[in-house]
Design an enzyme around this catalytic site. Sequence first.
Site, short mmCIF file in Angstrom:
data_model
loop_
_atom_site.label_atom_id
_atom_site.label_comp_id
_atom_site.label_asym_id
_atom_site.label_seq_id
_atom_site.Cartn_x
_atom_site.Cartn_y
_atom_site.Cartn_z
N THR B 19 -26.76 55.85 9.01
CA THR B 19 -26.23 56.57 7.85
C THR B 19 -26.16 58.08 8.06
OG1 THR B 19 -27.08 54.87 6.36
CG2 THR B 19 -26.63 57.02 5.39
N THR B 122 -31.78 53.26 9.17
CA THR B 122 -33.13 52.98 8.67
C THR B 122 -33.46 51.49 8.64
OG1 THR B 122 -32.30 52.93 6.39
CG2 THR B 122 -33.13 55.03 7.19
#
Lengths: 381, 381, 381, 381
Positions: B19, B122
């Site tokens: 991200t 993540t």
Amino acid sequence: PLTSPTAEARVLVINTGGTIGMTIHDNVLAPTANALVKSLRKLPILHDAMYAQQTGLYDYYSYENTLVLPLSKDKKRIVYSILEYSPLLDSSNMTTDDWGRIGKDIEKNYENYDGFVILHGTDTMAYTASALSFMCEHLGKPIVLTGSQVPIFEMRNDGRGNLLGALLIAGQFVIPEVCLYFYNKLHRGNRVTKVDAGSFNAFSSPNLAPLATAEVDIKINWDTVWRPNTTAKFQVSTELNRNVGLLRLFPGITSATVKAFLQPPMMGVVLETYGSGNAPDNRPDLLQELKKATDSGVIIINCTQCLRGTVSTSYATGMVLMDAGLIAGGDMTPEAALSKLSYVLAKDKLDLDAKKKLMGRNLRGEMSVDLAGAKLCLSDS
Amino acid sequence: PLTSPTAEARVLVINTGGTIGMTIHDNVLAPTANALVKSLRKLPILHDAMYAQQTGLYDYYSYENTLVLPLSKDKKRIVYSILEYSPLLDSSNMTTDDWGRIGKDIEKNYENYDGFVILHGTDTMAYTASALSFMCEHLGKPIVLTGSQVPIFEMRNDGRGNLLGALLIAGQFVIPEVCLYFYNKLHRGNRVTKVDAGSFNAFSSPNLAPLATAEVDIKINWDTVWRPNTTAKFQVSTELNRNVGLLRLFPGITSATVKAFLQPPMMGVVLETYGSGNAPDNRPDLLQELKKATDSGVIIINCTQCLRGTVSTSYATGMVLMDAGLIAGGDMTPEAALSKLSYVLAKDKLDLDAKKKLMGRNLRGEMSVDLAGAKLCLSDS
Amino acid sequence: PLTSPTAEARVLVINTGGTIGMTIHDNVLAPTANALVKSLRKLPILHDAMYAQQTGLYDYYSYENTLVLPLSKDKKRIVYSILEYSPLLDSSNMTTDDWGRIGKDIEKNYENYDGFVILHGTDTMAYTASALSFMCEHLGKPIVLTGSQVPIFEMRNDGRGNLLGALLIAGQFVIPEVCLYFYNKLHRGNRVTKVDAGSFNAFSSPNLAPLATAEVDIKINWDTVWRPNTTAKFQVSTELNRNVGLLRLFPGITSATVKAFLQPPMMGVVLETYGSGNAPDNRPDLLQELKKATDSGVIIINCTQCLRGTVSTSYATGMVLMDAGLIAGGDMTPEAALSKLSYVLAKDKLDLDAKKKLMGRNLRGEMSVDLAGAKLCLSDS
Amino acid sequence: PLTSPTAEARVLVINTGGTIGMTIHDNVLAPTANALVKSLRKLPILHDAMYAQQTGLYDYYSYENTLVLPLSKDKKRIVYSILEYSPLLDSSNMTTDDWGRIGKDIEKNYENYDGFVILHGTDTMAYTASALSFMCEHLGKPIVLTGSQVPIFEMRNDGRGNLLGALLIAGQFVIPEVCLYFYNKLHRGNRVTKVDAGSFNAFSSPNLAPLATAEVDIKINWDTVWRPNTTAKFQVSTELNRNVGLLRLFPGITSATVKAFLQPPMMGVVLETYGSGNAPDNRPDLLQELKKATDSGVIIINCTQCLRGTVSTSYATGMVLMDAGLIAGGDMTPEAALSKLSYVLAKDKLDLDAKKKLMGRNLRGEMSVDLAGAKLCLSDS
């Protein structure tokens, strides 16, 4: 003539087993039949022997399993009877059959008590609490699961406090939910998960605030308490489908593993995905196995493996799983999703589509979608 | 003649994807090649363009991928080069092959840099951090994984702070560990797990305190930092066994499911058990399948499905699993146990017993057994 | 002809001073005139220079002090103008005069802006936030105080995030309260206290949950947001009484000390008592001094020195203080109680009794008595 | 023949008063002489009556005030005697005289017991714990203060757990410190402050981790336990100076207030400043009063009014206060600083300079300066 003691609340305690009632034999902790009630009878904070004698409690109720708490601050008496399972169950061994048995015992005794406390081992308490929350339809009385990390017979233990708090809540407050009480907090039963194997503060409700806290005072968060909007008769649906499973994604998981896991008779699976519901999108082999399963009627729920979080239908990231036929699990815990599957799949009168729809809807406050979420939070964009 | 700028620390940033470097295309977040470095070049806190020009940094290093932080409080310069993977990887898609590639890239560049930062999605960052911690043998420099919940290009994001903190730690402190830096905390990489899918505070290290906090000042908890006691040469073991898996126990799990999961080529499994390592002891069918697998050489590690907790060899409760040949996983996270299996099983020169022993020993601070536990805590009895 | 840019929200930023805008001179942090706006102009996340040029923003607004945020996720523009105090103020030096000045500046600009951000040093920010909450009568727009622990010019700092979050909330949400935004949380201004001198997470709202959290998304807790039930015109009451003080009880405090503290011109005192509002009851000398003061017209508010807690009128324990004429402060912070005194005592048209009644009533959500308390919690008895 | 029971640890419980031993009279909680011991005698977890009879405990010790805990997990017996103050004291009423009395009682009984438990009201427990920590010189045995938020006689209370934990720690572990035990945590006594007036979790040790936690097991954090490096004889210094005070800064504080507060006979003052030790630097009137006081020999300690934080000598911000002669209080709590002043000022053999030096040095682990700080943290710069 014999008259019933008045102004008393009655609570049924179902002792299924677990650490709370264990004793030591040859240096090993083990359950012992009838040990709990004998032991409670000697603890003045959990049994007021003088009151029992003076009021003829034992003439009215059975001596063997009935106890009475001391007068509470607001001058109420809670009389509680213990129904002990024989043999006592280790919570690691609990199955859908045991959930059904607890449900039936509640149903059978529903009219005679103001509330229910279920003593249970901590290991699978979150699974059982979730299951009972679905099985109990049109519930109008509190059902509070509790237990302890250290047996009530030990000097320093959390069992007395947990049992006492559960009794006071079950006997004094009309919280028509299946709850879990532990370490001075009352949680919605289908929202909890065991997060600590070695602390008194063993349970967490990661996506919902507690229903109540019990420290100097018992404070109920009434805005969060779930209110049924029907007045239908209470009943327990003990039909549960056992062909359900829980599968956690991990890097490198093979399609063979997934395929094997999804084989008949498996009918419902909770897939614990990454983050907000993500899975590999470069693994056609894997996605194909999932798709094959959903095509053949297996219901697969997409839940996150993170402690906190939500899998929504609006994220692009989880799109490949939507395409493979999975249903977004929202912020349900894996425990809630698994037992909800077990409950919904057993509804024989419903066709597959109806079952899938039920899985995506909020039934007992187990997900935030149609519930508090909209009211309490407004996300920016 | 061209001379290297002195008094500078050099950090290699390996951008695997995630991200942090995504941009928006047609309303969808997606990775874009070379977008990160272009974007960083415009952020004054992450690149001091004037210094780069004045010192002739681009004559010495490549212009395309080299940046330099502004002067730090203690008058140090951190020059960092970005090695970007092409294509950029979604962390959900990461496999042992990708772990190997990162490891090789570190090994190749080990002598030329003072520290390493790995940018990573993540979702599986905890798995990769664990894997790298085992693969990196005799590590003497910091390797810091980080990423973000919101892309660095968005107005309000956690990417800039995470990258900056990771660079400052990798460039200024000799912490010879694979670490994970997120939301102002530095954790040991093989101790973390992603606990929140929707918060900046996404990672938790449930059984070990942070190695450092970076708020007003960066404070290193040196007592917790892991120190290797050998001076052997650094090397990365990129041999990893892919035939490993993660299986979570749940009530009613069938022996058929367990059997299917343990089929060849499966060679190592992390079994996520209840509480302190418990499993049903009234299920000979299940225990038999586990025993069959361990008898045939599958290594099965007993880890708890609770966020916090320890599975030790001393509890009677998990005895049936010990009898079935499982190895107690201590307080390892499932992520650490899985990647440790992958690493240990690939050690072809070791026989099965030696591999089992390695699994039960603390190799990189991933479990508390021979480490801090004994020193820091004394349990009463 | 020149037309105003539309679909923009306008926020006025009043920069009173504080760490957020400091720069280094000779190794010492100090405020510098106009440094903040110059610096912000260079930060792309806090100023979209291209948009400003393209839209002719500077033709319409003043160049010197007007900036514009990049487009927000929901396609809104926030144009903000900075009104900087000269000289910049150290928050340790702030007095009621400065509170009045801020209030007047808000009043003067109230109609021209959608929201207000006050940049302020952290040391007395909780006092100023409390004071402004009382001074602003019939507030209908958000006023958000913020600042930072580390200057915005430093590489790693909390200033950018705090300013950005405050701007986004002030420009996008109709929260008609004086708030304090810090470290991703929005608190009611008269509920906060500075609890950490060395952490980014410097403020706590011990007796009320946050109004909003701003992590991956900005989530407003609308149930907690305070709604005025009048539609009266906004006005700022800058009349403040300076003869107020804060006195903390401690073991062995002498009546001489108390007497000296309560001397004229002192007119209002917050007494920080023990626990739920307790004081020595075996100290007639002390109680007499308090009684003398209240008899002579000094208003004394009983607040706890505990971070969390409530001083109610129903406890027997604080009875001696009630007898001495003190007013129970409920769960007000000392900061809120002090500034409320300053505000109420300046209401010259009210007699002493009316002022005392105001002090015991909830005016701006600063105490839970008539507010959420009754609704959200039901204490057992 | 009468023989002393062996293998027993002996603990002296000094019951000074407080909520833990209160009973209800006419609907009001009040202390009652001898009520605690009578009540404990009926609680099986706090008294093993059978063991007492069988071993002839009452032949050896006095019946009236001696009790014995059930056998602990490691087969130890803790025999404890209760010394009850008459009249029982409300902690709000405690003064230096009472601190001295407790100290003398410990000294008198020091050789006869393995550890000490002080029952005390919660309101000023942090002050008393701090004072005792300084008064007890060369302490080699544990002194544990505890109490409760709810009386031990009530059904649901925290008193039993607190007393039991305190007894087990005082009787089983050689922690040579004055500690405070509450809600399953053991803190250093001069590090705590009461932070919650209405919760079981009432105390916090903001700048130091707990010395021990007591949940499923009692875990001692031995690295944090304070070890005296002398073998000098234990003694209690009951000389305490009463002319000490606590003054909290607030915006608009007048120099008249400060002057009045600092008048003779005041000899030592803790000034609760803003943030990291800040005060107005544009208030010569105020600073002059402070300077006048320090010039005339008053010792003024600069402590922060924030819950967490440190006032160091290295910050420029607090420089005006250093110039006014104040001493930096480090991370001492106001409670610790106040009682340390009381202790140090009573050292008649020391001159003013020596007293000032003592105030800035770490004497009992009450500040982190020469202690753990250096070892545990390394701040970047």
